[in-house]
Design an enzyme around this catalytic site. Structure first.
Site, PDB file in Angstrom:
ATOM      1  N   SER A 118      11.887  64.544  61.036  1.00  0.00           N
ATOM      2  CA  SER A 118      10.575  64.888  61.583  1.00  0.00           C
ATOM      3  C   SER A 118      10.078  66.201  61.005  1.00  0.00           C
ATOM      4  O   SER A 118       8.926  66.567  61.227  1.00  0.00           O
ATOM      5  CB  SER A 118      10.652  64.977  63.104  1.00  0.00           C
ATOM      6  OG  SER A 118      11.714  65.798  63.492  1.00  0.00           O
ATOM      7  N   HIS A 139       8.885  58.305  58.317  1.00  0.00           N
ATOM      8  CA  HIS A 139       8.872  58.936  59.647  1.00  0.00           C
ATOM      9  C   HIS A 139       8.283  57.964  60.668  1.00  0.00           C
ATOM     10  O   HIS A 139       7.083  57.700  60.647  1.00  0.00           O
ATOM     11  CB  HIS A 139       8.045  60.228  59.547  1.00  0.00           C
ATOM     12  CG  HIS A 139       8.073  61.084  60.759  1.00  0.00           C
ATOM     13  ND1 HIS A 139       7.157  62.071  60.994  1.00  0.00           N
ATOM     14  CD2 HIS A 139       8.923  61.125  61.823  1.00  0.00           C
ATOM     15  CE1 HIS A 139       7.425  62.662  62.136  1.00  0.00           C
ATOM     16  NE2 HIS A 139       8.492  62.107  62.659  1.00  0.00           N
ATOM     17  N   GLU A 151       4.688  57.476  58.931  1.00  0.00           N
ATOM     18  CA  GLU A 151       4.231  58.545  58.033  1.00  0.00           C
ATOM     19  C   GLU A 151       5.182  58.532  56.834  1.00  0.00           C
ATOM     20  O   GLU A 151       6.384  58.751  57.000  1.00  0.00           O
ATOM     21  CB  GLU A 151       4.290  59.877  58.790  1.00  0.00           C
ATOM     22  CG  GLU A 151       3.639  61.047  58.092  1.00  0.00           C
ATOM     23  CD  GLU A 151       3.687  62.331  58.941  1.00  0.00           C
ATOM     24  OE1 GLU A 151       4.682  62.565  59.666  1.00  0.00           O
ATOM     25  OE2 GLU A 151       2.723  63.117  58.854  1.00  0.00           O
ATOM     26  N   ASN A 189       3.565  66.342  62.812  1.00  0.00           N
ATOM     27  CA  ASN A 189       4.103  67.421  63.639  1.00  0.00           C
ATOM     28  C   ASN A 189       3.416  68.764  63.403  1.00  0.00           C
ATOM     29  O   ASN A 189       3.452  69.638  64.257  1.00  0.00           O
ATOM     30  CB  ASN A 189       5.614  67.529  63.441  1.00  0.00           C
ATOM     31  CG  ASN A 189       6.315  66.452  64.251  1.00  0.00           C
ATOM     32  OD1 ASN A 189       5.873  66.107  65.350  1.00  0.00           O
ATOM     33  ND2 ASN A 189       7.382  65.885  63.710  1.00  0.00           N
TER      34      ASN A 189
HETATM   35  N1  3HC Z   1      10.627  49.569  73.341  1.00  0.00           N
HETATM   36  C1  3HC Z   1       9.780  48.543  73.276  1.00  0.00           C
HETATM   37  N2  3HC Z   1       8.617  48.499  73.958  1.00  0.00           N
HETATM   38  C2  3HC Z   1       8.340  49.534  74.771  1.00  0.00           C
HETATM   39  C3  3HC Z   1       9.175  50.643  74.899  1.00  0.00           C
HETATM   40  C4  3HC Z   1      10.376  50.628  74.135  1.00  0.00           C
HETATM   41  N3  3HC Z   1      11.245  51.645  74.169  1.00  0.00           N
HETATM   42  N4  3HC Z   1       8.610  51.505  75.771  1.00  0.00           N
HETATM   43  C5  3HC Z   1       7.449  50.974  76.169  1.00  0.00           C
HETATM   44  N5  3HC Z   1       7.280  49.784  75.564  1.00  0.00           N
HETATM   45  C6  3HC Z   1       6.101  48.912  75.631  1.00  0.00           C
HETATM   46  C7  3HC Z   1       5.946  48.226  76.943  1.00  0.00           C
HETATM   47  O1  3HC Z   1       6.611  46.992  76.959  1.00  0.00           O
HETATM   48  C8  3HC Z   1       4.414  48.033  77.014  1.00  0.00           C
HETATM   49  O2  3HC Z   1       4.026  46.952  76.210  1.00  0.00           O
HETATM   50  P1  3HC Z   1       2.582  46.231  76.384  1.00  0.00           P
HETATM   51  O3  3HC Z   1       1.514  47.285  76.440  1.00  0.00           O
HETATM   52  O4  3HC Z   1       2.508  45.399  75.145  1.00  0.00           O
HETATM   53  O5  3HC Z   1       2.668  45.449  77.628  1.00  0.00           O
HETATM   54  C9  3HC Z   1       3.884  49.291  76.333  1.00  0.00           C
HETATM   55  O6  3HC Z   1       4.948  49.778  75.515  1.00  0.00           O
HETATM   56  C10 3HC Z   1       3.476  50.317  77.343  1.00  0.00           C
HETATM   57  O7  3HC Z   1       4.629  50.598  78.165  1.00  0.00           O
HETATM   58  P2  3HC Z   1       4.577  50.866  79.696  1.00  0.00           P
HETATM   59  O8  3HC Z   1       3.458  50.084  80.336  1.00  0.00           O
HETATM   60  O9  3HC Z   1       5.951  50.697  80.242  1.00  0.00           O
HETATM   61  O10 3HC Z   1       4.308  52.388  79.810  1.00  0.00           O
HETATM   62  P3  3HC Z   1       3.074  53.240  79.392  1.00  0.00           P
HETATM   63  O11 3HC Z   1       1.788  52.496  79.445  1.00  0.00           O
HETATM   64  O12 3HC Z   1       3.235  54.476  80.186  1.00  0.00           O
HETATM   65  O13 3HC Z   1       3.311  53.555  77.821  1.00  0.00           O
HETATM   66  C11 3HC Z   1       4.208  54.765  76.006  1.00  0.00           C
HETATM   67  C12 3HC Z   1       4.469  54.180  77.385  1.00  0.00           C
HETATM   68  C13 3HC Z   1       4.048  53.628  74.987  1.00  0.00           C
HETATM   69  C14 3HC Z   1       5.436  55.586  75.659  1.00  0.00           C
HETATM   70  C15 3HC Z   1       2.873  55.607  76.059  1.00  0.00           C
HETATM   71  O14 3HC Z   1       2.930  56.525  77.123  1.00  0.00           O
HETATM   72  C16 3HC Z   1       2.623  56.375  74.791  1.00  0.00           C
HETATM   73  O15 3HC Z   1       2.115  55.856  73.815  1.00  0.00           O
HETATM   74  N6  3HC Z   1       2.963  57.684  74.822  1.00  0.00           N
HETATM   75  C17 3HC Z   1       2.834  58.562  73.652  1.00  0.00           C
HETATM   76  C18 3HC Z   1       3.997  58.337  72.744  1.00  0.00           C
HETATM   77  C19 3HC Z   1       3.967  59.230  71.554  1.00  0.00           C
HETATM   78  O16 3HC Z   1       3.107  60.074  71.359  1.00  0.00           O
HETATM   79  N7  3HC Z   1       4.967  59.050  70.691  1.00  0.00           N
HETATM   80  C20 3HC Z   1       5.133  59.875  69.528  1.00  0.00           C
HETATM   81  C21 3HC Z   1       6.091  60.979  69.847  1.00  0.00           C
HETATM   82  S1  3HC Z   1       6.276  62.065  68.491  1.00  0.00           S
HETATM   83  C22 3HC Z   1       7.472  61.350  67.558  1.00  0.00           C
HETATM   84  O17 3HC Z   1       8.070  60.358  67.889  1.00  0.00           O
HETATM   85  C23 3HC Z   1       7.706  62.021  66.257  1.00  0.00           C
HETATM   86  C24 3HC Z   1       8.774  63.057  66.244  1.00  0.00           C
HETATM   87  O18 3HC Z   1       8.859  63.557  64.945  1.00  0.00           O
HETATM   88  C25 3HC Z   1       8.659  64.176  67.236  1.00  0.00           C
END
Ligand code: 3HC
Length: 295
Positions: A118, A139, A151, A189
């Site tokens: 990252s 990424h 990315e 990031n």
């Molecule tokens: N695996 C598979 N599917 C998953 C999952 C997982 N671990 N977690 C959630 N899901 C799916 C659910 O099944 C659901 O699917 P659907 O919309 O098709 O029915 C969908 O994701 C939404 O899940 P939930 O309804 O349970 O929960 P939320 O609506 O609260 O969404 C979230 C959860 C997808 C995590 C949402 O809050 C989100 O997009 N958050 C932001 C995530 C983000 O910014 N990620 C990037 C982080 S930075 C990074 O990774 C980079 C690093 O370098 C730091």
């Protein structure tokens, strides 16, 4: 291209293995820890079953995907047939360069060597391999099965052919690849982490509370999670380390992790993975409540 090795069975590694296996790649998932491998396989199965419940895939798809993944504890014995290796080990430069030396030694000359780092420089990681043109950043974002972006980071020596191949692979996974250059924090990031750090500074200065800051960004900017909740989700230690990479790499104290973030990391309040950060996270539950520290 059919065989992919994924090194590291943590959150990102299991998500990466999941999407490759679901798209008909033969996946070798590698980790030194047998229990991490078992946990990763059960997480992948759980996430696939979640999709069955939503009628997106069938039980037969779960079975087929799981049968595309094998688990291994030795890097040396698992890379010879790989067309692509994605390293998703701990975010630590020494660990990654040690693994890349092994990847270089045990892979075939045409194999693509990708890292899911990252923040660590792709150009620097590539210095330990004989042919740096085959090293690239791939990424992924958490949760990997859900987030559309990959990315793709071109190191100074990464060849255009390798970048093109990795873009096609990401598209085969149903992802949207976006190419960027190797620069501290890349784009994702570099933009995300200062926003999170700024939200923590505002909390520290008493401008607003945890829920208020997160709600402002959710309701006003349509972010799916507020920045403090997202910091907990990513891990506060990860956020702090990336801010330090930005500070050193871009040469400005503007990027210094704020004192509250540093203190929380020192106190072991790392967010979801430790059970507490800005919020308390109850195991196996989506429910969160604001930590007592911020009442
Ligand atoms: N695996 C598979 N599917 C998953 C999952 C997982 N671990 N977690 C959630 N899901 C799916 C659910 O099944 C659901 O699917 P659907 O919309 O098709 O029915 C969908 O994701 C939404 O899940 P939930 O309804 O349970 O929960 P939320 O609506 O609260 O969404 C979230 C959860 C997808 C995590 C949402 O809050 C989100 O997009 N958050 C932001 C995530 C983000 O910014 N990620 C990037 C982080 S930075 C990074 O990774 C980079 C690093 O370098 C730091």
């Amino acid at each position: 291209m059919k065989q992919v090795a994924v090194i590291g069975a943590g959150t990102m590694g299991n998500g990466i293995a999941h999407v490759f296996a679901q798209n008909e790649y033969d996946v070798r998932l590698i980790d030194i820890s047998e229990s991490a491998l078992n946990k990763a396989l059960s997480t992948i199965e759980k996430n696939l079953k979640r999709m069955v419940q939503k009628d997106r895939i069938t039980e037969a798809d779960v079975h087929r995907t799981m049968s595309n993944i094998s688990s291994h504890t030795s890097i040396a014995d698992s890379l010879a047939q790989a067309d692509l290796i994605v390293e998703a080990a701990t975010e630590n430069e020494e660990t990654k360069t040690r693994i890349f030396k092994e990847m270089d030694q045990h892979s075939s000359p045409g194999c693509l060597l990708a890292t899911n780092t990252s923040s660590i420089s792709i150009t620097k990681i590539a210095t330990v391999v004989q042919n740096p043109e085959r090293v690239i950043g791939m990424h992924f974002f958490n949760p990997v099965p859900v987030m559309k972006l990959v990315e793709v980071i071109q190191g100074y020596n990464t060849s255009k052919e390798v970048a093109g191949q990795v873009v096609s692979i990401a598209e085969n996974l149903g992802k949207i690849p976006i190419l960027v250059k190797d620069y501290p924090g890349f784009i994702s990031n570099r933009v995300l982490m200062p926003m999170i750090n700024e939200a923590i500074k505002a909390l520290e200065q008493g401008v607003a509370g945890v829920r208020e800051i997160d709600s402002i960004m959710k309701l006003g900017m349509a972010h799916p999670m507020g920045p403090l909740h997202l910091a907990d989700f990513i891990g506060l230690d990860v956020c702090m380390n990336i801010m330090n990479v930005l500070k050193d790499g871009l040469g400005s104290d503007y990027y210094a992790p704020c004192p509250l973030l540093v203190n929380m990391v020192l106190a072991g309040k790392l967010g979801r993975k430790s059970g507490e950060g800005f919020y308390i996270h109850l195991a196996e539950s989506k429910e969160i409540r604001v930590s007592e520290m911020f009442h």
